[in-house]
Design a protein around this motif. Structure first.
Motif, PDB file in Angstrom:
ATOM      1  N   THR A  83      59.898  24.267  42.332  1.00 15.12           N
ATOM      2  CA  THR A  83      61.096  24.179  41.501  1.00 15.12           C
ATOM      3  C   THR A  83      60.699  24.258  40.026  1.00 15.12           C
ATOM      4  O   THR A  83      59.508  24.167  39.691  1.00 15.12           O
ATOM      5  CB  THR A  83      61.840  22.864  41.785  1.00 15.12           C
ATOM      6  N   PRO A  84      61.655  24.455  39.122  1.00 15.22           N
ATOM      7  CA  PRO A  84      61.329  24.596  37.698  1.00 15.22           C
ATOM      8  C   PRO A  84      60.507  23.419  37.169  1.00 15.22           C
ATOM      9  O   PRO A  84      60.836  22.264  37.401  1.00 15.22           O
ATOM     10  CB  PRO A  84      62.708  24.674  37.029  1.00 15.22           C
ATOM     11  N   GLY A  85      59.434  23.768  36.452  1.00 18.22           N
ATOM     12  CA  GLY A  85      58.584  22.750  35.855  1.00 18.22           C
ATOM     13  C   GLY A  85      57.369  22.382  36.684  1.00 18.22           C
ATOM     14  O   GLY A  85      56.523  21.613  36.228  1.00 18.22           O
ATOM     15  N   ASP A  86      57.257  22.924  37.913  1.00 19.96           N
ATOM     16  CA  ASP A  86      56.133  22.568  38.783  1.00 19.96           C
ATOM     17  C   ASP A  86      54.850  23.337  38.457  1.00 19.96           C
ATOM     18  O   ASP A  86      53.761  22.768  38.477  1.00 19.96           O
ATOM     19  CB  ASP A  86      56.481  22.834  40.253  1.00 19.96           C
ATOM     20  N   LEU A  87      54.986  24.644  38.179  1.00 21.65           N
ATOM     21  CA  LEU A  87      53.815  25.502  38.033  1.00 21.65           C
ATOM     22  C   LEU A  87      53.713  26.097  36.642  1.00 21.65           C
ATOM     23  O   LEU A  87      54.712  26.512  36.048  1.00 21.65           O
ATOM     24  CB  LEU A  87      53.858  26.653  39.052  1.00 21.65           C
ATOM     25  N   PHE A  88      52.480  26.168  36.135  1.00 18.33           N
ATOM     26  CA  PHE A  88      52.166  26.894  34.907  1.00 18.33           C
ATOM     27  C   PHE A  88      51.478  28.179  35.361  1.00 18.33           C
ATOM     28  O   PHE A  88      50.401  28.129  35.957  1.00 18.33           O
ATOM     29  CB  PHE A  88      51.245  26.063  34.009  1.00 18.33           C
ATOM     30  N   VAL A  89      52.110  29.326  35.103  1.00 17.72           N
ATOM     31  CA  VAL A  89      51.697  30.575  35.731  1.00 17.72           C
ATOM     32  C   VAL A  89      51.202  31.590  34.714  1.00 17.72           C
ATOM     33  O   VAL A  89      51.851  31.829  33.684  1.00 17.72           O
ATOM     34  CB  VAL A  89      52.865  31.176  36.539  1.00 17.72           C
ATOM     35  N   ILE A  90      50.049  32.197  35.006  1.00 12.79           N
ATOM     36  CA  ILE A  90      49.487  33.285  34.208  1.00 12.79           C
ATOM     37  C   ILE A  90      49.369  34.494  35.121  1.00 12.79           C
ATOM     38  O   ILE A  90      48.790  34.406  36.211  1.00 12.79           O
ATOM     39  CB  ILE A  90      48.104  32.941  33.629  1.00 12.79           C
ATOM     40  N   ARG A  91      49.910  35.638  34.693  1.00 16.47           N
ATOM     41  CA  ARG A  91      49.903  36.812  35.554  1.00 16.47           C
ATOM     42  C   ARG A  91      49.435  38.049  34.791  1.00 16.47           C
ATOM     43  O   ARG A  91      49.818  38.263  33.634  1.00 16.47           O
ATOM     44  CB  ARG A  91      51.297  37.074  36.140  1.00 16.47           C
ATOM     45  N   ASN A  92      48.599  38.851  35.434  1.00 15.91           N
ATOM     46  CA  ASN A  92      48.254  40.184  34.966  1.00 15.91           C
ATOM     47  C   ASN A  92      47.885  41.031  36.173  1.00 15.91           C
ATOM     48  O   ASN A  92      47.568  40.496  37.235  1.00 15.91           O
ATOM     49  CB  ASN A  92      47.105  40.143  33.936  1.00 15.91           C
TER      50      ASN A  92
END
Length: 232
Positions: A108-117
């Protein structure tokens, strides 16, 4: 016919505002934020929920599906999220449109800090972002996640010419896969190499791992099953 998003959200509990309004959230932590006792266990439990919904979406008639009850997830208060964030896991993964960590781990919102490439590589920007997640946001868990059918890894295995920017993108992937001709093996090798690079090139992350403040794991997401498998 593609899976209808509304029905899939009903099955997983999803991230829609409707879920926030319809389901009574589990009590959050005292400071107003959801913090599981075991972040890795929570991450994998969320993936099991997602994979089960993914399987049913592929095999069953959506008209017969109902939303799970009770909803096992904890929802952060929108009021608290407007002021701050306290994610409990950082995820470095691919930009592929089929690989959204919030869906894959049913969070749910606020659970994960995500970095994508594309190719989930540990570029300077990715390393800095993971450092922020660990040192500032205090996430105790970092997962580097590759996935089946990765286009960036496929490109790194191919000899076809690319644009200069894409050539720079796939260079670290080419170095990590060491000429592998098996895509699944290459994806796993690349994810493991990215995790290793995080520690090798960041004293902040290396110190956090050594002190026990950080757990670093590597995952492989199988698109056909929806299952994430830990490979380190």
């Amino acid at each position: 016919m593609g899976i209808q998003r509304r029905h899939f959200l009903q099955q997983t509990g999803g991230l829609a505002l409707a879920a926030l309004m319809q389901a009574r959230p589990v009590e959050a932590a005292e400071d107003g934020f959801c913090v599981p006792d075991d972040p890795l266990q929570a991450l994998m439990a969320g993936n099991r929920r997602f994979a089960e919904a993914w399987r049913r979406a592929d095999q069953n008639n959506w008209a017969t599906q109902q939303a799970p009850s009770p909803d096992p997830r904890c929802f952060n208060s929108p009021r608290a999220l407007a002021k701050s964030q306290h994610p409990w896991a950082t995820v470095l993964t691919c930009s592929d449109s089929r690989v959204s960590p919030s869906w894959v781990f049913d969070t749910t919102p606020g659970d994960l800090f995500v970095i994508r490439n594309a190719g989930n590589s540990a570029f300077d920007e990715a390393i800095a972002s993971v450092e922020y997640g660990v040192s500032v946001l205090k996430t105790p868990l970092v997962m580097v996640m590759g996935h089946s059918g990765c286009g960036a890894v496929t490109a790194a295995m191919d000899a076809n010419p690319l644009t200069p920017s894409l050539d720079r993108l796939i260079q670290p992937i080419q170095e990590s896969i060491n000429g592998s001709s098996d895509l699944a093996e290459a994806v796993r090798s690349n994810a493991l190499a990215s995790a290793s690079t995080l520690i090798q090139r960041s004293a902040v992350l290396a110190d956090a791992k050594t002190s026990g403040a950080l757990k670093l794991v590597v995952g492989y997401f199988q698109l056909s099953s929806g299952v994430v498998t830990l490979i380190e």
